[in-house]
Design a protein around this motif. Structure first.
Motif, short mmCIF file in Angstrom:
data_model
loop_
_atom_site.label_atom_id
_atom_site.label_comp_id
_atom_site.label_asym_id
_atom_site.label_seq_id
_atom_site.Cartn_x
_atom_site.Cartn_y
_atom_site.Cartn_z
N CYS A 1 -17.14 26.22 -20.33
CA CYS A 1 -16.80 24.86 -20.56
C CYS A 1 -17.38 24.04 -19.26
O CYS A 1 -17.14 24.54 -18.28
CB CYS A 1 -15.46 24.19 -21.06
SG CYS A 1 -15.20 22.95 -21.41
N ALA A 2 -17.99 22.90 -19.61
CA ALA A 2 -18.56 22.13 -18.54
C ALA A 2 -17.30 21.44 -17.60
O ALA A 2 -17.31 21.17 -16.56
CB ALA A 2 -19.61 20.93 -18.82
N ASN A 3 -16.16 20.99 -18.45
CA ASN A 3 -15.23 20.27 -17.68
C ASN A 3 -14.00 21.00 -17.47
O ASN A 3 -13.12 20.55 -16.71
CB ASN A 3 -14.93 18.96 -18.70
CG ASN A 3 -16.06 18.27 -19.05
OD1 ASN A 3 -16.68 18.06 -18.26
ND2 ASN A 3 -16.32 18.03 -20.30
N CYS A 4 -13.67 22.43 -17.93
CA CYS A 4 -12.37 22.79 -17.66
C CYS A 4 -12.64 24.06 -16.77
O CYS A 4 -13.69 24.72 -16.67
CB CYS A 4 -11.80 23.48 -18.97
SG CYS A 4 -11.63 21.83 -20.11
N PHE A 5 -11.77 24.34 -15.77
CA PHE A 5 -11.76 25.37 -15.01
C PHE A 5 -10.69 26.14 -14.78
O PHE A 5 -9.47 25.91 -15.29
CB PHE A 5 -11.89 24.67 -13.58
CG PHE A 5 -12.91 23.95 -13.24
CD1 PHE A 5 -14.31 24.42 -12.70
CD2 PHE A 5 -13.26 22.24 -13.55
CE1 PHE A 5 -15.51 23.76 -12.54
CE2 PHE A 5 -14.41 21.76 -13.34
CZ PHE A 5 -15.41 22.44 -12.84
N GLY B 1 -6.60 32.99 -12.11
CA GLY B 1 -6.96 32.98 -13.49
C GLY B 1 -6.50 32.03 -14.59
O GLY B 1 -7.01 31.65 -15.73
N HIS B 2 -5.27 31.43 -14.08
CA HIS B 2 -4.67 30.10 -14.93
C HIS B 2 -5.51 28.98 -14.97
O HIS B 2 -6.45 28.92 -14.21
CB HIS B 2 -3.28 29.87 -14.34
CG HIS B 2 -2.39 29.10 -14.91
ND1 HIS B 2 -2.42 27.80 -14.99
CD2 HIS B 2 -1.09 29.46 -15.61
CE1 HIS B 2 -1.22 27.35 -15.77
NE2 HIS B 2 -0.78 28.46 -15.98
N SER B 3 -5.23 28.14 -16.08
CA SER B 3 -5.95 26.88 -16.13
C SER B 3 -5.88 25.86 -14.92
O SER B 3 -4.78 25.88 -14.52
CB SER B 3 -5.90 26.12 -17.43
OG SER B 3 -6.21 26.85 -18.42
#
Ligand SMILES: [Zn+2]
Ligand SMILES: [Zn+2]
Ligand SMILES: [Zn+2]
Ligand SMILES: [Zn+2]
Length: 480
Positions: free
Chosen positions: A68-72, A78-80
């Motif tokens: 995804c381009a917007n989420c990291f 490893g958590h969002s």
């Protein structure tokens, strides 16, 4: 005894020869056979980001490397990562003497408190989309390799097309998409006049082979003397989470673009009907089609654990539960493992070559089916009441409607019955495994008015009844 989950104790024998618990198996209403993950085809339905739930077509997903381009994700745990805002005083653009409050954004992990500031990333002025990409140090080499293999794939394809050319008019649309060829090569192959020799090696881009080097940098001088601070060194998981850079120090960790997930639909490989199809919308957890065996095959459970002694008969009680809205007749038949060591005969209708259905042969796998205990099955048959969701509110006992043989039925509650099995572990067995064939009348709800709607099905089951207790163990525990 190691704890064994209830679900792993009762296993169904799939039509492909693998034993699976009822929760991991499907029932094809068209073939009337059990199908597991091994004998269905898996198809990608939707690709979506599990964080922002945006879905994207497969071509876009491939361009974005399935991320995804917007989420990291947090490179540390490893958590969002979530976006946090702060405001700073900055000189105004028109008058540098005045200051105005400006919002700045950074990424932060709520799991381990890692922030993008930890690694010296500058705060961004917009909430999303502004985080720069790290360039892979091997970008050029990877690109030239990709280019080369695209060429190889194209040549292979053209050769195959040339072989077929005499038989059929070739459609450029049929080019495989393995290396994203359809856009580039589709046009090229159209312009190629009937696959002349142009598709040959002349089109392959050159790749420079890697050369091994004799000189290896020496270790740093202080490697054995400087104290090691493990908190500054990235773990193996952290390093391998970004395979292009593989940061060795935690100071080099960089936010990771979130992986895209897929929704799969499952298709019976024999009749091509869907066995499971999720709803398209990524935020929905519902299914359009869900033919889990759980909805079509009576669920068998072990009611309670009994102590088993080598060579001694014990009563193992099982329960059977009818998940369907129709009454069904059930019988337990002896299980002959030898009967299932061979693949079942193929259905006759599949031999018709003109039909559109593609029949895929699935290798039959032999599971270990040999029982380690003898079982005396109750004779005769019994009726399993239909599932009725209001039954638990019912005061009246409807059980007397069934003339049960007390030798067979231990108890009866709504759509469940308890049945006693007499199990005798084999003398040398430690883990007692018994088998039987569950025969039941299945009411098929697929609309085929001409055929009889009730079919008798045989489902082979293998049950792990428990481990054998040795006599020595019992006397020891009695002494205590
Ligand atoms: Zn299977
Ligand atoms: Zn996202
Ligand atoms: Zn974290
Ligand atoms: Zn099928």
């Amino acid at each position: 005894m190691a704890h064994v989950f209830q679900v792993d104790r009762v296993k169904l024998l799939c039509s492909c020869g693998i034993l699976k618990p009822i929760t991991a198996i499907y029932f094809c209403r068209h073939c009337l056979k059990l199908r597991c993950g091994n004998c269905v085809s898996h198809e990608v339905d939707t690709m979506f980001c599990p964080n922002c739930l945006e879905n994207m077509p497969s071509t876009e997903a491939r361009l974005k490397k399935n991320r995804c381009a917007n989420c990291f994700d947090c490179p540390s745990c490893g958590h969002s990562l979530s976006t946090r805002a702060t405001s700073v005083q900055a000189p105004a653009s028109d008058d540098s003497a005045k200051t105005v409050a400006r919002k700045l954004y950074y990424l932060s992990c709520t799991g381990c408190r890692w922030t993008s500031r930890d690694v010296g990333l500058k705060d961004q002025t917009v909430a999303s989309g502004a985080w720069g990409e790290l360039d892979s140090p091997h970008y050029k080499q990877l690109q030239s390799l990709l280019e080369h293999f695209r060429g190889v794939a194209q040549r292979e394809k053209l050769e195959r097309e040339r072989k077929r050319f005499s038989k059929r008019k070739t459609s450029y649309l049929s080019l495989t998409d393995k290396y994203n060829l359809s856009s580039v090569m589709g046009r090229k192959s159209l312009s190629l006049t009937a696959f002349s020799a142009k598709g040959d090696s002349s089109q392959l881009s050159e790749i420079t082979p890697s050369v091994p080097s004799e000189d290896v940098e020496g270790l740093p001088e202080d490697i054995f003397t400087a104290p090691v601070d493990l908190s500054k060194i990235a773990t193996m998981e952290q390093r391998l989470a970004s395979p292009e850079w593989q940061p060795t120090k935690t100071a080099d960790l960089y936010p990771l673009h979130k992986h895209i997930l897929v929704k799969r639909s499952l298709r019976c490989r024999y009749c091509e009907h869907n066995l499971s199809k999720p709803e398209y919308n990524p935020s929905s957890i519902k299914f359009k089609i869900q033919l889990g065996a759980f909805y079509h095959v009576p669920e068998v459970r072990i009611v309670k654990q009994v102590q088993l002694f080598s060579g001694e008969e014990a009563t193992v009680q099982i329960s059977m539960c009818n998940p369907t809205p129709h009454d069904m007749t059930v019988a337990l038949l002896p299980f002959v493992p030898e009967a299932y060591q061979e693949p079942p005969k193929k259905c006759e209708e599949s031999t018709d070559s003109s039909c559109l259905v593609r029949v895929v042969e699935i290798p039959y796998e032999n599971s270990n089916l040999s029982p380690t205990g003898d079982v005396a099955l109750p004779q005769g048959q019994l009726t399993l009441a239909a599932r009725d969701d209001t039954a638990e509110y019912d005061d009246q006992d409807s059980n007397s409607n069934y003339k049960d043989d007390p030798q067979v039925v231990a108890w009866r509650r709504a759509n469940k019955v308890g049945v006693n099995l007499q199990v005798t572990p084999h003398p040398d067995a430690s883990e007692v495994r018994i088998g039987f064939v569950l025969r039941y009348d299945y009411t098929n709800t697929v609309a085929t008015a001409s055929e009889s709607r009730t079919i008798t099905l045989n489902i082979p089951m293998v049950i792990s009844a428990g481990t054998v207790t040795s006599k020595a163990e019992v006397s020891k525990s009695e002494e205590k």
